[in-house]
Design an enzyme around this catalytic site. Structure first.
Site, PDB file in Angstrom:
ATOM      1  N   GLY A  48      37.776  49.619  18.206  1.00 50.97           N
ATOM      2  CA  GLY A  48      37.503  49.413  16.952  1.00 50.97           C
ATOM      3  C   GLY A  48      38.359  48.316  16.501  1.00 50.97           C
ATOM      4  N   GLU A 103      45.815  47.280  15.623  1.00 51.77           N
ATOM      5  CA  GLU A 103      44.772  48.820  15.231  1.00 51.77           C
ATOM      6  C   GLU A 103      43.862  48.449  14.388  1.00 51.77           C
ATOM      7  OE1 GLU A 103      43.881  51.498  16.369  1.00 51.77           O
ATOM      8  OE2 GLU A 103      45.475  52.572  17.038  1.00 51.77           O
ATOM      9  N   ASP A 104      42.862  49.114  14.288  1.00 55.96           N
ATOM     10  CA  ASP A 104      41.905  49.127  13.010  1.00 55.96           C
ATOM     11  C   ASP A 104      42.432  49.893  12.279  1.00 55.96           C
ATOM     12  OD1 ASP A 104      41.266  51.321  14.805  1.00 55.96           O
ATOM     13  OD2 ASP A 104      39.194  51.080  14.747  1.00 55.96           O
ATOM     14  N   ASP A 107      44.880  57.197  10.911  1.00 54.37           N
ATOM     15  CA  ASP A 107      44.361  58.026  10.191  1.00 54.37           C
ATOM     16  C   ASP A 107      45.588  59.320   9.998  1.00 54.37           C
ATOM     17  OD1 ASP A 107      42.874  60.703   9.792  1.00 54.37           O
ATOM     18  OD2 ASP A 107      41.203  59.358   9.869  1.00 54.37           O
ATOM     19  N   LYS A 135      45.107  55.465   6.372  1.00 57.70           N
ATOM     20  CA  LYS A 135      44.808  56.523   5.113  1.00 57.70           C
ATOM     21  C   LYS A 135      46.130  57.304   4.990  1.00 57.70           C
ATOM     22  CE  LYS A 135      40.147  57.170   6.817  1.00 57.70           C
ATOM     23  NZ  LYS A 135      39.145  58.016   7.774  1.00 57.70           N
ATOM     24  N   PHE A 156      35.705  58.686   5.509  1.00 55.79           N
ATOM     25  CA  PHE A 156      35.253  58.323   6.681  1.00 55.79           C
ATOM     26  C   PHE A 156      34.444  56.743   6.509  1.00 55.79           C
ATOM     27  CE2 PHE A 156      32.964  57.185  10.828  1.00 55.79           C
ATOM     28  CZ  PHE A 156      33.617  57.767  11.918  1.00 55.79           C
ATOM     29  N   ASP A 163      33.213  52.289  13.905  1.00 56.11           N
ATOM     30  CA  ASP A 163      31.877  52.867  13.997  1.00 56.11           C
ATOM     31  C   ASP A 163      31.677  54.125  13.720  1.00 56.11           C
ATOM     32  OD1 ASP A 163      33.722  53.954  16.173  1.00 56.11           O
ATOM     33  OD2 ASP A 163      31.786  54.437  17.007  1.00 56.11           O
ATOM     34  N   ARG A 169      29.605  48.760  13.699  1.00 57.42           N
ATOM     35  CA  ARG A 169      30.843  47.859  14.004  1.00 57.42           C
ATOM     36  C   ARG A 169      30.590  46.555  13.536  1.00 57.42           C
ATOM     37  NH1 ARG A 169      34.231  50.690  17.583  1.00 57.42           N
ATOM     38  NH2 ARG A 169      32.923  52.192  19.147  1.00 57.42           N
TER      39      ARG A 169
HETATM   40  P1  XMP Z   1      44.435  59.169  14.426  1.00 56.42           P
HETATM   41  O1  XMP Z   1      43.912  60.543  13.456  1.00 56.42           O
HETATM   42  O2  XMP Z   1      45.133  59.732  15.761  1.00 56.42           O
HETATM   43  O3  XMP Z   1      43.188  58.773  14.692  1.00 56.42           O
HETATM   44  O4  XMP Z   1      45.439  58.317  13.565  1.00 56.42           O
HETATM   45  C1  XMP Z   1      42.833  57.144  15.015  1.00 56.42           C
HETATM   46  C2  XMP Z   1      41.421  56.921  15.414  1.00 56.42           C
HETATM   47  O5  XMP Z   1      40.448  57.925  14.802  1.00 56.42           O
HETATM   48  C3  XMP Z   1      39.303  57.001  14.476  1.00 56.42           C
HETATM   49  N1  XMP Z   1      39.079  56.989  13.157  1.00 56.42           N
HETATM   50  C4  XMP Z   1      38.104  56.242  12.411  1.00 56.42           C
HETATM   51  N2  XMP Z   1      37.063  55.842  12.815  1.00 56.42           N
HETATM   52  N3  XMP Z   1      36.203  55.485  10.791  1.00 56.42           N
HETATM   53  C5  XMP Z   1      36.182  55.190  11.944  1.00 56.42           C
HETATM   54  O6  XMP Z   1      35.310  54.656  12.343  1.00 56.42           O
HETATM   55  C6  XMP Z   1      37.208  56.132  10.168  1.00 56.42           C
HETATM   56  O7  XMP Z   1      37.175  56.364   8.727  1.00 56.42           O
HETATM   57  C7  XMP Z   1      38.318  56.800  11.194  1.00 56.42           C
HETATM   58  N4  XMP Z   1      39.275  57.396  10.784  1.00 56.42           N
HETATM   59  C8  XMP Z   1      39.841  57.657  12.125  1.00 56.42           C
HETATM   60  C9  XMP Z   1      39.567  55.823  14.933  1.00 56.42           C
HETATM   61  O8  XMP Z   1      38.970  55.536  16.285  1.00 56.42           O
HETATM   62  C10 XMP Z   1      41.145  55.598  15.285  1.00 56.42           C
HETATM   63  O9  XMP Z   1      41.637  54.630  16.098  1.00 56.42           O
HETATM   64 MG    MG Z   2      35.620  55.215  16.659  1.00 55.58          MG
END
Ligand code: XMP
Ligand code: MG
Length: 188
Positions: A48, A103-104, A107, A135, A156, A163, A169
């Site tokens: 990502g 990081e992208d 969450d 988030k 999401f 993705d 992407r």
């Molecule tokens: P956590 O919950 O561990 O998760 O912070 C981080 C990873 O979860 C994926 N992620 C998303 N991917 N849209 C996405 O395409 C979203 O809204 C989303 N939220 C979480 C992502 O891979 C991230 O690194």
């Molecule tokens: Mg993903």
């Protein structure tokens, strides 16, 4: 790819390419002043973070190195569990380096929290985190974030590296995916 090409799949455009590049430039100025005179090692988390890494690294007026990690998080019920497996480790030694994780999205924060814990034992001189998106309403662990692009709602999102089923992407914007595209629970 322009968002117009998949407009029917998207609920809302949250961030335009202009908003993203303006914010990345602001963050680059902060990083330059924090790491002045250093040659940081930027660590992108695949897949990502590819777009944000490409744009941030080219915006930075610093000598730097880049490396990549790939991790998978074992989820339960479509939620990250915090148990992470390294699919691809760094090729670069971290010892004595100023490391910036790129990081992208953060969450729940569980993946990053695990990654930071793992990195702390590797002898970096300093460890910083930049994430394009956060988030706040979804975070279950407190993770120290040095640079945050944007706080977004707990929905999401796809685009700019993010993705669904490995699609979207290449969108130049960040957009909320219509729930009917994935049906039921938001995917990981
Ligand atoms: P956590 O919950 O561990 O998760 O912070 C981080 C990873 O979860 C994926 N992620 C998303 N991917 N849209 C996405 O395409 C979203 O809204 C989303 N939220 C979480 C992502 O891979 C991230 O690194
Ligand atoms: Mg993903």
């Amino acid at each position: 790819m322009d968002t117009a090409d998949v407009q029917g799949d998207l609920e809302d455009i949250l961030l335009t390419p202009e908003q993203i590049s303006t914010r990345i430039a602001e963050i680059a100025r902060e990083i330059e002043s924090d790491l002045e005179g250093e040659t940081p090692l930027l660590v992108g988390v695949l897949r990502g973070a590819v777009m944000v890494m490409a744009d941030l690294s080219r915006e930075l007026r610093l000598p730097l190195e880049m490396d990549w990690m790939a991790v998978s998080s074992y989820g339960n019920d479509h939620k990250s569990s915090g148990v992470v497996k390294i699919l691809k480790d760094l090729d670069t030694a971290m010892e004595g380096r100023h490391v910036l994780i790129v990081e992208d999205i953060v969450d729940s924060g569980l993946t990053l929290s695990w990654l930071l814990e793992n990195f702390r034992s590797r002898g970096a001189q300093s460890l910083r985190v930049m994430t394009l998106l956060r988030k706040p309403d979804a975070m279950t662990v407190d993770v120290p974030l040095d640079y945050v692009g944007f706080d977004i709602p707990n929905k999401f999102v796809v685009g700019y590296g993010l993705d669904y089923a490995n699609r979207y992407r290449s969108l130049t914007s960040v957009a909320v995916l219509k729930p009917e595209v994935y049906g039921g629970n938001p995917p990981e």
